[in-house]
Enzyme design. Structure first.
Site, PDB file in Angstrom:
ATOM      1  NE  ARG A   1      26.594  10.901  18.255  1.00  0.00           N
ATOM      2  CZ  ARG A   1      27.575  11.722  18.617  1.00  0.00           C
ATOM      3  NH1 ARG A   1      27.314  12.762  19.426  1.00  0.00           N
ATOM      4  NH2 ARG A   1      28.805  11.509  18.212  1.00  0.00           N
TER       5      ARG A   1
ATOM      6  NE  ARG B   1      22.058  20.617  28.813  1.00  0.00           N
ATOM      7  CZ  ARG B   1      22.868  20.506  29.863  1.00  0.00           C
ATOM      8  NH1 ARG B   1      23.898  19.654  29.816  1.00  0.00           N
ATOM      9  NH2 ARG B   1      22.655  21.218  30.947  1.00  0.00           N
TER      10      ARG B   1
ATOM     11  CE1 TYR C   1      17.391  13.628  19.555  1.00  0.00           C
ATOM     12  CE2 TYR C   1      15.950  12.584  21.172  1.00  0.00           C
ATOM     13  CZ  TYR C   1      16.825  13.595  20.817  1.00  0.00           C
ATOM     14  OH  TYR C   1      17.132  14.585  21.718  1.00  0.00           O
TER      15      TYR C   1
ATOM     16  CG  ASP D   1      25.034  14.793  21.584  1.00  0.00           C
ATOM     17  OD1 ASP D   1      24.798  15.279  22.702  1.00  0.00           O
ATOM     18  OD2 ASP D   1      24.950  13.576  21.324  1.00  0.00           O
TER      19      ASP D   1
END
Length: 252
Positions: free
Chosen positions: A198, A51, A111, A53
């Site tokens: 994050r 997933r 990422y 965000d």
């Protein structure tokens, strides 16, 4: 039924994340399933590698789904890109073994987080980076990042405070590059918890502005408490770069 693997790119700005939600149709998974279900004439489930965000982007998200054999890969590919919104695109499609599962068989995810340190905003890429606007001590951030590499319990960096499953993950590398008024942080690991990248980024930013010492990272990992870590950096700076499957794509 045939099993298809797709690579998906999307601008996540106006979406509530990857996963289907009952409260809205503004999800990436929901849009893909809507188009494929219309093509097939029955509900089609799209399984993502993981997933992302709300507001997070992807250039290399991977998913798989099953469809009846009378559709060719080329027909599915064309139909998806014809009917998907302009901020979602399928860049690759491939028929794969029926046992392939995009989430369970992923071995690495990469990422990229972009931080704009220049006081002059980048107006043309404002949706795709964090307009931080201040200089940061990159050397200290690199030192802190190296302490986070390896296999650890990342409970302090998990946005889900009620996580019942294991919070142990392995980060293979965290690379920081500074250029043109920006810092790019590239994270590569075997998996990431909710908001983990994050929160890691917010923590490294706090190190870069002198609020935390690089040497404090081991104690932060040991604490296993979300409140001990840094703030959650905003979503627009984050992009899923690629998902790696060892038997198919090789390691990153």
């Amino acid at each position: 039924m045939k099993n298809y693997k797709i690579t998906v790119s999307y601008d996540g700005t106006r979406y509530k994340g990857w996963q289907v939600l009952k409260s809205t149709d503004a999800t990436i998974q929901g849009k893909l399933q809507m188009v494929l279900s219309a093509l097939a004439g029955h509900p089609v489930e799209v399984i993502g590698s993981g997933r992302t965000d709300a507001g997070v982007h992807a250039i290399g998200q991977v998913a798989n789904f099953h469809l009846d054999e009378h559709f060719s890969a080329e027909e599915i590919f064309e139909d998806l890109n014809r009917h998907l919104p302009e901020d979602i695109a399928v860049t690759k499609i491939k028929e794969v073994d029926d046992r392939f599962h995009s989430r369970y068989q992923a071995v690495e995810k990469t990422y990229r987080y972009r931080i704009r340190t220049s006081p002059v905003p980048n107006v043309f890429e404002r949706k795709f980076l964090y307009q931080y606007g201040q200089t940061l001590d990159v050397d200290k951030m690199k030192k802190a990042a190296q302490a986070l590499v390896g296999t650890h319990d990342f409970a302090s960096f998990c946005g889900n405070r009620h996580m019942k499953k294991s919070t142990v993950r392995t980060i293979f590398s965290i690379d920081l590059v500074e250029r043109d008024g920006e810092i790019e942080i590239l994270y590569c690991g075997n998996g990431f918890l909710q908001n983990m990248v994050r929160i890691l980024t917010g923590t490294l930013i706090e190190v870069g502005r002198g609020e935390r010492a690089p040497e404090s990272m081991p104690a932060l990992l040991k604490a296993k408490e979300r409140k001990q870590a840094g703030y959650t950096a905003p979503p627009q700076g984050l992009r899923l770069e690629k998902v790696t499957y060892e038997t198919m794509d090789g390691r990153c």
